[in-house]
Each structure stands twice: as structure tokens, then as C-alpha cells.
Write a protein that holds these residues in place. Structure first.
Motif, mmCIF file in Angstrom:
data_model
loop_
_atom_site.group_PDB
_atom_site.id
_atom_site.type_symbol
_atom_site.label_atom_id
_atom_site.label_comp_id
_atom_site.label_asym_id
_atom_site.label_seq_id
_atom_site.Cartn_x
_atom_site.Cartn_y
_atom_site.Cartn_z
ATOM 1 N N VAL A 259 0.903 -1.293 -0.211
ATOM 2 C CA VAL A 259 -0.069 -0.020 0.085
ATOM 3 C C VAL A 259 0.657 1.318 -0.187
ATOM 4 N N THR A 260 0.733 1.963 -0.786
ATOM 5 C CA THR A 260 1.512 3.339 -1.170
ATOM 6 C C THR A 260 0.770 4.280 -0.097
ATOM 7 N N LEU A 261 1.879 5.092 0.622
ATOM 8 C CA LEU A 261 1.466 6.176 1.438
ATOM 9 C C LEU A 261 1.494 7.420 0.855
ATOM 10 N N GLY A 262 0.408 8.351 0.929
ATOM 11 C CA GLY A 262 0.472 9.566 0.096
ATOM 12 C C GLY A 262 0.582 9.484 -1.478
ATOM 13 N N GLU A 263 1.535 10.451 -1.854
ATOM 14 C CA GLU A 263 1.931 10.203 -3.219
ATOM 15 C C GLU A 263 3.031 9.441 -3.593
ATOM 16 N N GLY A 264 3.381 8.500 -2.387
ATOM 17 C CA GLY A 264 4.409 7.519 -2.451
ATOM 18 C C GLY A 264 5.862 8.263 -2.713
ATOM 19 N N LEU A 265 5.975 9.412 -2.130
ATOM 20 C CA LEU A 265 7.313 10.089 -2.075
ATOM 21 C C LEU A 265 7.594 10.226 -0.644
ATOM 22 N N PRO A 266 8.961 10.492 -0.067
ATOM 23 C CA PRO A 266 9.101 10.870 1.020
ATOM 24 C C PRO A 266 8.326 11.890 1.852
ATOM 25 N N GLY A 267 7.754 11.729 3.018
ATOM 26 C CA GLY A 267 6.886 12.857 3.523
ATOM 27 C C GLY A 267 7.720 13.982 4.281
ATOM 28 N N LYS A 268 6.939 15.177 4.280
ATOM 29 C CA LYS A 268 7.439 16.389 4.654
ATOM 30 C C LYS A 268 7.992 16.287 5.923
ATOM 31 N N VAL A 269 7.303 15.718 6.957
ATOM 32 C CA VAL A 269 7.665 15.570 8.376
ATOM 33 C C VAL A 269 8.871 14.735 8.583
ATOM 34 N N ALA A 270 8.836 13.675 7.903
ATOM 35 C CA ALA A 270 10.245 12.872 7.784
ATOM 36 C C ALA A 270 11.563 13.450 7.488
ATOM 37 N N MET A 271 11.257 14.024 6.428
ATOM 38 C CA MET A 271 12.472 14.798 5.658
ATOM 39 C C MET A 271 12.810 16.103 6.495
ATOM 40 N N ARG A 272 11.830 16.697 7.169
ATOM 41 C CA ARG A 272 12.180 17.811 7.992
ATOM 42 C C ARG A 272 12.972 17.300 9.173
ATOM 43 N N LEU A 273 12.669 16.195 9.954
ATOM 44 C CA LEU A 273 13.138 15.748 11.080
ATOM 45 C C LEU A 273 14.829 15.117 10.576
ATOM 46 N N ARG A 274 14.691 14.403 9.478
ATOM 47 C CA ARG A 274 16.093 14.090 9.228
ATOM 48 C C ARG A 274 16.932 15.251 8.979
ATOM 49 N N GLU A 275 16.550 16.274 8.370
ATOM 50 C CA GLU A 275 17.362 17.913 8.218
ATOM 51 C C GLU A 275 17.726 18.229 9.567
ATOM 52 N N ILE A 276 16.720 18.293 10.601
ATOM 53 C CA ILE A 276 16.905 18.667 11.901
ATOM 54 C C ILE A 276 17.968 17.906 12.414
ATOM 55 N N TYR A 277 17.876 16.675 12.563
ATOM 56 C CA TYR A 277 18.732 15.642 13.313
ATOM 57 C C TYR A 277 20.164 15.898 12.681
ATOM 58 N N LEU A 278 20.162 15.626 11.380
ATOM 59 C CA LEU A 278 21.642 15.807 10.858
ATOM 60 C C LEU A 278 22.445 17.141 11.291
ATOM 61 N N ASP A 279 21.592 18.195 11.293
ATOM 62 C CA ASP A 279 22.056 19.420 11.412
ATOM 63 C C ASP A 279 22.612 19.814 13.032
ATOM 64 N N GLU A 280 21.792 19.072 13.938
ATOM 65 C CA GLU A 280 21.903 19.067 15.457
ATOM 66 C C GLU A 280 22.920 18.044 15.714
ATOM 67 N N MET A 281 23.068 16.836 14.975
ATOM 68 C CA MET A 281 24.193 16.008 15.507
ATOM 69 C C MET A 281 25.390 16.461 15.020
ATOM 70 N N ARG A 282 25.294 17.139 13.887
ATOM 71 C CA ARG A 282 26.888 17.749 13.467
ATOM 72 C C ARG A 282 27.330 18.672 14.411
ATOM 73 N N LYS A 283 26.330 19.517 15.105
ATOM 74 C CA LYS A 283 26.897 20.806 15.888
ATOM 75 C C LYS A 283 27.413 19.978 17.382
ATOM 76 N N THR A 284 26.790 18.754 17.731
ATOM 77 C CA THR A 284 27.028 18.298 18.947
ATOM 78 C C THR A 284 28.130 17.242 19.093
ATOM 79 N N ALA A 285 28.674 16.631 17.751
ATOM 80 C CA ALA A 285 29.235 15.369 17.500
ATOM 81 C C ALA A 285 30.628 15.637 18.201
ATOM 82 N N VAL A 286 31.438 14.700 18.896
ATOM 83 C CA VAL A 286 32.610 14.730 19.390
ATOM 84 C C VAL A 286 33.585 13.944 18.841
#
Length: 286
Positions: A259-286
């Protein structure tokens, strides 16, 4: 050739060895962690170290390496292997007392085995898979009852990956008593409107380090988070879905059991969270 770490020594991978009587090999009597590396630095190291200690405690296994020493070993392996983007795998087993026995060996006389190695993965952050989204199928969850302990007992998750691959999909979501527990190597989520829904913590799922970070960031971004069980049917009716893990970060899901979700493309929430996560992790990496 990679340099690996085995029981205090840095060695070329083809010179590394452990006993054939090691309980990790004979009994899957061991725990592991996987820490990501971005820009040559470690992502969420503290979280992985804390979970490692908890897993060892739950199995009544002695922790042979201090947190500070563990950090130094990770950093040295990153340096020796020139890792800019990739993973560091850590495994600690109960060791070997020179024979096979179901009973635990005496921890006073049997040293745990400590192994670490790197994996170079230059496309982790800019992942083609994240841009197209993953297709998943559902399978029965027949694992043991303590999935909150990150043990090396990974046979069924490995089989689940292969079941998905044979079905032309990327991964499998496991289902127990009618509800999704988690993916084969990740935590599972669905999105309905501005609400992120994911299974509550318990013995049934791994307490994901990436999960904790992503949910914290979602709340900080004014997204609603609901921690409860959900079914495959509910997931198929969701606006979008995604998974989280140390190695794939936030991975959008675009299809569940055909079953395809939505339009079958990555969702806006998931992509926004991925962007936020990568940005924050780069800032706090050791």
C-alpha cells in the motif's frame, strides 16, 4: 586494509582473532553498539555508552572499559582508518574460559572480549535511499522477550531483511499481538497530520538512541508525539511513515505491505526531521 581493536590492541583486520570458545560465538552471549561518524566525529556517543552499560548490567556482565577509554578507542579508530562518514561497531562478550558450558564462567577469572571495527560509508548523510523512501513488509515478531537489551542475537532480524529483499522491498516491520513492534534494525513511526506516533518503550523494542534524539527534536519543533502501539492497517492509512536508526538516521517509508502512502514520496515530516537531526548531530558531535 582496516585497523581494528581487539582486547587492548590495534591490529590489521587480517591479524585479529578471538578464541573459538568465546561465548559470543557459541552462545550469542554478548552486546553491541553502533555509533555513526559524520565529518570525522562521533554522533551521540554518550547515549550509546549509557545504553551499552545498561545492556551489560541486564546480562550481569562486567563492563571492562571505562567511558573515557571507550571514547578514546573510537576516536583512534576513526583516525587510523580515515573515517569521515561511516560507522564504528563495538561488541563486548562474556569472553572465553577455554571450553563450552551453559553456565556463565567466573567473571573474576574470565575477561570479557572487546572488539571494535569501522565501516566506511561516504553516502550516509546524502543517502539516495532517503530521497526515494523505503518499502516495507510486515512479518511476525518471533524474537525473545528482552529486545530492550542490545544483544548480538540478530538471526531473526537478519532473516527478516532477507524476507523483505526476496519480496522486492527494503525492510520488514515486525508485528506481535496485532501491533507493530519495530523494524528489523530500526524503530518505526507513522505520521497523521502533525502527530508522530511510535510504540511506547518497554521490553518489546530497543530503546533507540536515535529515537530519543528525534522525538526530542520533534517536540522542540512543536510537533505532537504520541507513544503508543499501532497496527499495520493504521500505518497504511497514515499520511506518512519513517524509521530511525544510528546508521540510517531518519528514513522515510513510502510503502507498507504493497500500500502506497500519500503520493509515494518521502513525507515532509520525515524529511524535515532528518534535516533537523543531521544539523543538530553535526553541531554536537565529538
Amino acid at each position: 586494509m582496516r585497523t581494528v581493536y581487539v582486547n587492548g590492541a590495534y591490529l590489521p583486520e587480517n591479524e585479529a582473532s578471538i578464541s573459538i570458545f568465546d561465548r559470543g560465538f557459541l552462545m550469542a552471549d554478548g552486546v553491541y553498539e553502533v555509533t555513526s561518524v559524520l565529518d570525522g566525529k562521533l554522533i551521540d556517543f554518550d547515549g550509546h555508552a549509557v545504553r551499552l552499560a545498561r545492556s551489560l548490567d541486564e546480562l550481569e556482565m562486567r563492563n571492562p572499559v571505562s567511558k573515557d577509554d571507550l571514547l578514546e578507542i573510537h576516536r583512534e579508530l576513526v583516525r587510523l582508518n580515515g573515517i569521515e562518514e561511516g560507522l564504528i561497531y563495538l561488541q563486548i562478550t562474556r569472553g572465553s574460559d577455554g571450553d563450552r558450558d551453559f553456565a556463565f564462567p567466573d567473571p573474576e577469572t574470565t575477561e570479557p572480549t572487546v572488539v571494535l571495527f569501522t565501516q566506511n560509508k561516504p553516502s550516509m548523510a546524502d543517502s539516495p535511499a532517503a530521497k526515494r523512501g523505503a518499502k516495507v513488509i510486515s512479518i511476525d515478531d518471533i524474537r525473545w522477550g528482552r529486545r530492550d537489551i542490545k544483544t548480538v542475537q540478530l538471526l531473526y532480524p537478519s532473516m527478516g531483511k532477507m524476507i523483505a529483499k526476496k519480496a522486492g522491498c527494503d525492510d520488514a516491520w515486525m508485528v506481535e499481538d496485532g501491533f507493530v513492534t519495530e523494524g528489523t534494525s530500526n524503530n518505526a513511526y507513522i505520521v497523521k497530520g502533525n502527530r508522530i506516533i511510535t510504540r511506547h518503550l518497554g521490553n518489546e523494542i530497543l530503546h533507540g538512541i536515535t529515537r530519543a534524539a528525534v522525538l526530542r527534536m520533534a517536540r522542540e519543533a512543536q510537533m505532537e508525539v504520541e507513544e503508543r502501539s499501532f497496527t499495520i492497517e493504521e500505518a497504511q492509512q497514515a499520511d506518512e511513515a519513517f524509521t530511525t536508526s544510528a546508521s540510517a538516521f531518519v528514513m522515510p517509508v513510502v510503502e507498507i505491505d504493497g500500500v502506497t502512502l500519500g503520493e509515494g514520496l518521502p513525507g515532509k515530516v520525515a524529511m524535515r526531521l532528518r534535516e533537523i537531526y543531521l544539523d543538530e548531530m553535526r553541531k554536537t558531535a565529538v
